[in-house]
Design a protein around this motif. Structure first.
Motif, PDB file in Angstrom:
ATOM      1  N   ASP A  13       0.832  -1.225   0.000  1.00  0.00           N
ATOM      2  CA  ASP A  13       0.000   0.000   0.000  1.00  0.00           C
ATOM      3  C   ASP A  13       0.863   1.270   0.000  1.00  0.00           C
ATOM      4  OD1 ASP A  13      -2.295  -1.588   0.296  1.00  0.00           O
ATOM      5  OD2 ASP A  13      -2.176  -1.521   2.480  1.00  0.00           O
ATOM      6  N   LYS A  16       1.067   4.106  -2.713  1.00  0.00           N
ATOM      7  CA  LYS A  16      -0.179   4.883  -2.867  1.00  0.00           C
ATOM      8  C   LYS A  16      -0.262   6.010  -1.837  1.00  0.00           C
ATOM      9  CE  LYS A  16      -1.782   2.467  -6.249  1.00  0.00           C
ATOM     10  NZ  LYS A  16      -2.042   1.076  -6.092  1.00  0.00           N
ATOM     11  N   GLY A  65      -6.612  -2.188   1.414  1.00  0.00           N
ATOM     12  CA  GLY A  65      -7.308  -2.508   0.167  1.00  0.00           C
ATOM     13  C   GLY A  65      -8.033  -3.837   0.262  1.00  0.00           C
ATOM     14  N   ALA A  68     -11.002  -4.390   3.340  1.00  0.00           N
ATOM     15  CA  ALA A  68     -10.231  -3.331   4.026  1.00  0.00           C
ATOM     16  C   ALA A  68     -10.795  -3.020   5.412  1.00  0.00           C
ATOM     17  CB  ALA A  68     -10.203  -2.076   3.149  1.00  0.00           C
ATOM     18  N   PRO A  86      -8.997   4.136   1.178  1.00  0.00           N
ATOM     19  CA  PRO A  86      -9.204   2.900   0.409  1.00  0.00           C
ATOM     20  C   PRO A  86      -8.147   2.776  -0.689  1.00  0.00           C
ATOM     21  CG  PRO A  86     -11.113   4.411   0.256  1.00  0.00           C
ATOM     22  CD  PRO A  86      -9.968   5.183   0.816  1.00  0.00           C
ATOM     23  N   ILE A  87      -7.471   1.628  -0.715  1.00  0.00           N
ATOM     24  CA  ILE A  87      -6.424   1.394  -1.714  1.00  0.00           C
ATOM     25  C   ILE A  87      -7.027   0.716  -2.944  1.00  0.00           C
ATOM     26  CG2 ILE A  87      -4.250   0.151  -2.151  1.00  0.00           C
ATOM     27  CD1 ILE A  87      -3.921   2.521  -0.189  1.00  0.00           C
ATOM     28  N   GLU A  88      -6.563   1.146  -4.112  1.00  0.00           N
ATOM     29  CA  GLU A  88      -7.053   0.556  -5.370  1.00  0.00           C
ATOM     30  C   GLU A  88      -6.749  -0.938  -5.406  1.00  0.00           C
ATOM     31  OE1 GLU A  88      -5.908   2.736  -9.056  1.00  0.00           O
ATOM     32  OE2 GLU A  88      -5.463   4.306  -7.600  1.00  0.00           O
ATOM     33  N   THR A  89      -7.668  -1.703  -5.994  1.00  0.00           N
ATOM     34  CA  THR A  89      -7.430  -3.144  -6.143  1.00  0.00           C
ATOM     35  C   THR A  89      -7.590  -3.532  -7.605  1.00  0.00           C
ATOM     36  OG1 THR A  89      -9.773  -3.596  -5.779  1.00  0.00           O
ATOM     37  CG2 THR A  89      -8.347  -3.665  -3.843  1.00  0.00           C
ATOM     38  N   GLY A  94     -10.876  -0.771  -6.553  1.00  0.00           N
ATOM     39  CA  GLY A  94     -10.879  -0.170  -5.218  1.00  0.00           C
ATOM     40  C   GLY A  94     -12.282   0.053  -4.664  1.00  0.00           C
ATOM     41  N   SER A  97     -12.643  -1.794  -1.585  1.00  0.00           N
ATOM     42  CA  SER A  97     -11.985  -1.138  -0.441  1.00  0.00           C
ATOM     43  C   SER A  97     -12.863   0.009   0.079  1.00  0.00           C
ATOM     44  CB  SER A  97     -10.631  -0.561  -0.855  1.00  0.00           C
ATOM     45  OG  SER A  97      -9.923  -1.442  -1.665  1.00  0.00           O
ATOM     46  N   VAL A 115     -10.739   6.921  -3.233  1.00  0.00           N
ATOM     47  CA  VAL A 115      -9.784   5.914  -3.686  1.00  0.00           C
ATOM     48  C   VAL A 115      -8.887   6.569  -4.741  1.00  0.00           C
ATOM     49  CG1 VAL A 115     -11.160   4.966  -5.601  1.00  0.00           C
ATOM     50  CG2 VAL A 115      -9.664   3.461  -4.321  1.00  0.00           C
TER      51      VAL A 115
END
Ligand code: RP5
Length: 176
Positions: A13, A16, A65, A68, A86-89, A94, A97, A115
């Motif tokens: 993470d 980011k 993420g 989360a 929230p981390i992008e997935t 995201g 997340s 995000v």
């Protein structure tokens, strides 16, 4: 003594959150950064969250993420304000997340940031706004930051008006 504490579910993470670190550095605010997962290291996460207030932390930024749960779990162990990033997935960009962090049950609040790259930056600025409530010099710095931000947009628009959108677009990387 860190004013702000940043916790991430994984070191993956960290990139980011670069804008978050940069903004806090720019404002000269002390902060700590740790990796601790709600799922993989629940006991360590609990101990960290429970001791944050004693360490002098005033605001927590928690990034995770996918499933989360980290911001919510951290918030369950402290009454310090918790800002969730929230981390992008790869699965849903995201959204998973965002929904995991956003839908907290009544009683345990978590402030949810956007995000993407704005998330870390806005988390830092939101945390600074909270600290600025009792720090007039920081409050002034935040106001100056906003003025500089506005000036950048005004300068870009002046350039756009002068050069025309075709040239401006070319400089930005061209049209598709
Ligand atoms: C979450 O799972 C972390 O916050 C991270 O965003 C995601 C994936 O973690 P890694 O498998 O990359 O360690 O807990």
């Amino acid at each position: 003594m860190p004013d702000i504490a940043i916790i991430m579910g994984s070191d993956s993470d960290m990139p980011k959150l670069a804008p978050c670190f940069e903004i806090l550095e720019e404002f000269g605010i002390s902060f700590e950064v740790v990796v601790s997962s709600a799922h993989r290291t629940p006991e360590e996460t609990k101990a960290w969250a429970k001791s944050a207030k004693e360490r002098g932390v005033k605001v927590i930024i928690a990034a995770a993420g996918g499933a989360a749960h980290l911001p919510g779990v951290v918030a369950s162990f402290t009454t310090l304000p918790v800002i969730g990033v929230p981390i992008e997935t790869s699965l849903m960009g995201g959204l998973d997340s965002v929904l995991s962090i956003l839908q907290m049950p009544s009683g345990i609040p978590v402030a949810t940031m956007p995000v993407g790259k704005s998330g870390g930056a806005n988390a830092a600025l939101f945390a600074l706004s909270m600290l600025a409530l009792s720090n007039s010099s920081l409050s002034k710095s935040l106001e100056e930051y906003r003025v500089r931000q506005s000036q950048k947009v005004i300068a870009r628009n002046e350039k756009l008006q002068k050069e025309g959108y075709k040239n401006y677009l070319k400089e930005l990387g061209g049209s598709k």
